[in-house]
Write a protein that holds these residues in place. Structure first.
Motif, PDB file in Angstrom:
ATOM      1  N   UNK A  29       0.806  -8.761  -5.938  1.00 15.97           N
ATOM      2  CA  UNK A  29       0.295  -7.695  -5.098  1.00 15.97           C
ATOM      3  C   UNK A  29       0.735  -7.981  -3.673  1.00 15.97           C
ATOM      4  N   UNK A  30       1.677  -7.239  -3.195  1.00 22.93           N
ATOM      5  CA  UNK A  30       2.210  -7.430  -1.856  1.00 22.93           C
ATOM      6  C   UNK A  30       1.968  -6.166  -1.042  1.00 22.93           C
ATOM      7  N   UNK A  31       2.224  -6.266   0.224  1.00 25.04           N
ATOM      8  CA  UNK A  31       2.078  -5.100   1.078  1.00 25.04           C
ATOM      9  C   UNK A  31       3.078  -4.028   0.659  1.00 25.04           C
ATOM     10  N   UNK A  32       2.697  -2.779   0.825  1.00 25.27           N
ATOM     11  CA  UNK A  32       3.575  -1.683   0.439  1.00 25.27           C
ATOM     12  C   UNK A  32       4.867  -1.747   1.247  1.00 25.27           C
ATOM     13  N   UNK A  33       5.984  -1.564   0.549  1.00 26.18           N
ATOM     14  CA  UNK A  33       7.295  -1.628   1.176  1.00 26.18           C
ATOM     15  C   UNK A  33       7.530  -0.466   2.130  1.00 26.18           C
ATOM     16  N   UNK A  34       6.946   0.661   1.857  1.00 27.76           N
ATOM     17  CA  UNK A  34       7.250   1.885   2.594  1.00 27.76           C
ATOM     18  C   UNK A  34       6.636   1.952   3.987  1.00 27.76           C
ATOM     19  N   UNK A  36       3.708   2.836   4.449  1.00 23.00           N
ATOM     20  CA  UNK A  36       2.685   3.870   4.368  1.00 23.00           C
ATOM     21  C   UNK A  36       1.289   3.287   4.617  1.00 23.00           C
ATOM     22  N   UNK A  37       1.046   2.095   4.099  1.00 22.62           N
ATOM     23  CA  UNK A  37      -0.248   1.453   4.326  1.00 22.62           C
ATOM     24  C   UNK A  37      -0.448   1.226   5.820  1.00 22.62           C
ATOM     25  N   UNK A  38       0.583   0.758   6.497  1.00 18.82           N
ATOM     26  CA  UNK A  38       0.502   0.521   7.944  1.00 18.82           C
ATOM     27  C   UNK A  38       0.192   1.827   8.672  1.00 18.82           C
ATOM     28  N   UNK A  39       0.890   2.891   8.296  1.00 15.85           N
ATOM     29  CA  UNK A  39       0.665   4.205   8.925  1.00 15.85           C
ATOM     30  C   UNK A  39      -0.774   4.670   8.727  1.00 15.85           C
ATOM     31  N   UNK A  40      -1.284   4.517   7.513  1.00 19.27           N
ATOM     32  CA  UNK A  40      -2.655   4.949   7.208  1.00 19.27           C
ATOM     33  C   UNK A  40      -3.661   4.078   7.945  1.00 19.27           C
ATOM     34  N   UNK A  41      -3.498   2.779   7.842  1.00 19.40           N
ATOM     35  CA  UNK A  41      -4.498   1.861   8.392  1.00 19.40           C
ATOM     36  C   UNK A  41      -4.575   1.914   9.920  1.00 19.40           C
ATOM     37  N   UNK A  42      -3.492   2.299  10.568  1.00 22.35           N
ATOM     38  CA  UNK A  42      -3.528   2.472  12.027  1.00 22.35           C
ATOM     39  C   UNK A  42      -4.430   3.633  12.432  1.00 22.35           C
ATOM     40  N   UNK A  54      -6.506  -1.531   0.479  1.00 22.91           N
ATOM     41  CA  UNK A  54      -5.409  -0.829  -0.190  1.00 22.91           C
ATOM     42  C   UNK A  54      -4.493  -1.800  -0.936  1.00 22.91           C
ATOM     43  N   UNK A  55      -4.222  -2.936  -0.329  1.00 23.63           N
ATOM     44  CA  UNK A  55      -3.325  -3.906  -0.958  1.00 23.63           C
ATOM     45  C   UNK A  55      -3.988  -4.693  -2.083  1.00 23.63           C
ATOM     46  N   UNK A  56      -5.274  -4.458  -2.321  1.00 22.13           N
ATOM     47  CA  UNK A  56      -5.950  -5.112  -3.451  1.00 22.13           C
ATOM     48  C   UNK A  56      -5.599  -4.444  -4.774  1.00 22.13           C
ATOM     49  N   UNK A  57      -4.971  -3.285  -4.697  1.00 21.47           N
ATOM     50  CA  UNK A  57      -4.615  -2.527  -5.904  1.00 21.47           C
ATOM     51  C   UNK A  57      -3.128  -2.711  -6.208  1.00 21.47           C
ATOM     52  N   UNK A  58      -2.791  -3.025  -7.458  1.00 15.51           N
ATOM     53  CA  UNK A  58      -1.382  -3.271  -7.798  1.00 15.51           C
ATOM     54  C   UNK A  58      -0.491  -2.025  -7.705  1.00 15.51           C
ATOM     55  N   UNK A  61       2.029  -1.378  -3.653  1.00 16.31           N
ATOM     56  CA  UNK A  61       3.400  -1.664  -3.188  1.00 16.31           C
ATOM     57  C   UNK A  61       4.377  -0.542  -3.555  1.00 16.31           C
ATOM     58  N   UNK A  62       5.023  -0.018  -2.539  1.00 18.97           N
ATOM     59  CA  UNK A  62       5.978   1.055  -2.757  1.00 18.97           C
ATOM     60  C   UNK A  62       5.359   2.398  -3.081  1.00 18.97           C
ATOM     61  N   UNK A  63       4.063   2.538  -2.926  1.00 22.87           N
ATOM     62  CA  UNK A  63       3.363   3.776  -3.298  1.00 22.87           C
ATOM     63  C   UNK A  63       3.783   4.943  -2.413  1.00 22.87           C
ATOM     64  N   UNK A  64       3.807   6.124  -3.019  1.00 23.86           N
ATOM     65  CA  UNK A  64       3.979   7.341  -2.239  1.00 23.86           C
ATOM     66  C   UNK A  64       2.586   7.813  -1.816  1.00 23.86           C
ATOM     67  N   UNK A  65       2.526   8.906  -1.081  1.00 23.43           N
ATOM     68  CA  UNK A  65       1.232   9.346  -0.548  1.00 23.43           C
ATOM     69  C   UNK A  65       0.255   9.743  -1.650  1.00 23.43           C
ATOM     70  N   UNK A  66       0.731  10.295  -2.736  1.00 23.75           N
ATOM     71  CA  UNK A  66      -0.158  10.695  -3.824  1.00 23.75           C
ATOM     72  C   UNK A  66      -0.768   9.466  -4.496  1.00 23.75           C
ATOM     73  N   UNK A  67       0.066   8.477  -4.773  1.00 28.05           N
ATOM     74  CA  UNK A  67      -0.442   7.245  -5.393  1.00 28.05           C
ATOM     75  C   UNK A  67      -1.396   6.533  -4.452  1.00 28.05           C
ATOM     76  N   UNK A  68      -1.060   6.491  -3.168  1.00 24.60           N
ATOM     77  CA  UNK A  68      -1.944   5.827  -2.207  1.00 24.60           C
ATOM     78  C   UNK A  68      -3.278   6.562  -2.101  1.00 24.60           C
ATOM     79  N   UNK A  69      -3.252   7.879  -2.197  1.00 27.73           N
ATOM     80  CA  UNK A  69      -4.500   8.655  -2.193  1.00 27.73           C
ATOM     81  C   UNK A  69      -5.329   8.318  -3.421  1.00 27.73           C
TER      82      UNK A  69
END
Length: 178
Positions: A29-34, A36-42, A54-58, A61-69
């Motif tokens: 479980x690593x930080x999302x490559x895109x 997107x997590x940084x953009x949201x968390x800011x 967010x990064x607690x979920x497998x 990483x690499x999630x698009x906005x729908x998956x992150x939602x």
């Protein structure tokens, strides 16, 4: 009563520690490559809490906005549902004003779960408008529960803070669809 309050506090703290430790220690479980997590968390009041959650979920990483939602609303749903269980347990051991406050919280959390589940259903049906409103209502339910204890120590303070924080993440993710 003191023992059950201590147990609930321990469970809430364990949940937060679990989220942080999974994100920090698990190599899969690593930080999302895109970014997107940084953009949201800011956009949230607590960047670290947001990132850890967010990064607690497998799926992150690499999630698009729908998956992150889906990740964000699923985390909120899990927390709201587990808090409903805590409330049920506390109600069976409470009396007087605390019992009344917990009954209000029971209704507040029923609302929170319903709003979060509606958001998850909307995501499944590719309906993205209004996700921010549903997330805000879930967070408001946590605030309302905490306010019910006005002047009395709430056994749900930590759970309310966590749900409020997760709801703020959901609002930030929902803004990706605007």
């Amino acid at each position: 009563m003191a023992t059950s309050s201590a147990l609930l506090l321990f469970c809430n703290l364990a949940f937060v520690v679990l989220l942080a430790s999974i994100a920090a220690q698990s190599p899969r479980i690593a930080a999302a490559d895109s970014g997107l997590v940084d953009k949201v968390c800011k956009q949230t009041p607590d960047y670290k809490f947001c990132s850890d959650a967010l990064n607690s979920d497998p799926r992150t990483p690499g999630a698009d906005q729908i998956t992150l939602a889906r990740v964000a609303f699923s985390l909120a749903n899990s927390k709201a549902s587990s808090t409903q269980g805590e409330i049920t347990s506390l109600l069976s051991n409470s009396t007087g004003p605390v019992h009344q406050h917990l009954e209000q919280c029971q209704g507040d959390y029923a609302t929170a779960v319903a709003k979060i589940q509606e958001a998850l259903t909307n995501l499944d049906s590719e309906t993205y408008a209004g996700l921010d409103v549903l997330a805000t209502k879930a967070g408001d339910a946590a605030d309302d529960c905490e306010s019910a204890f006005k002047g009395t120590e709430s056994p749900l303070t930590e759970s309310n803070k966590v749900l409020k924080g997760l709801s703020e993440i959901c609002v930030a993710v929902a803004h990706l669809f605007s």
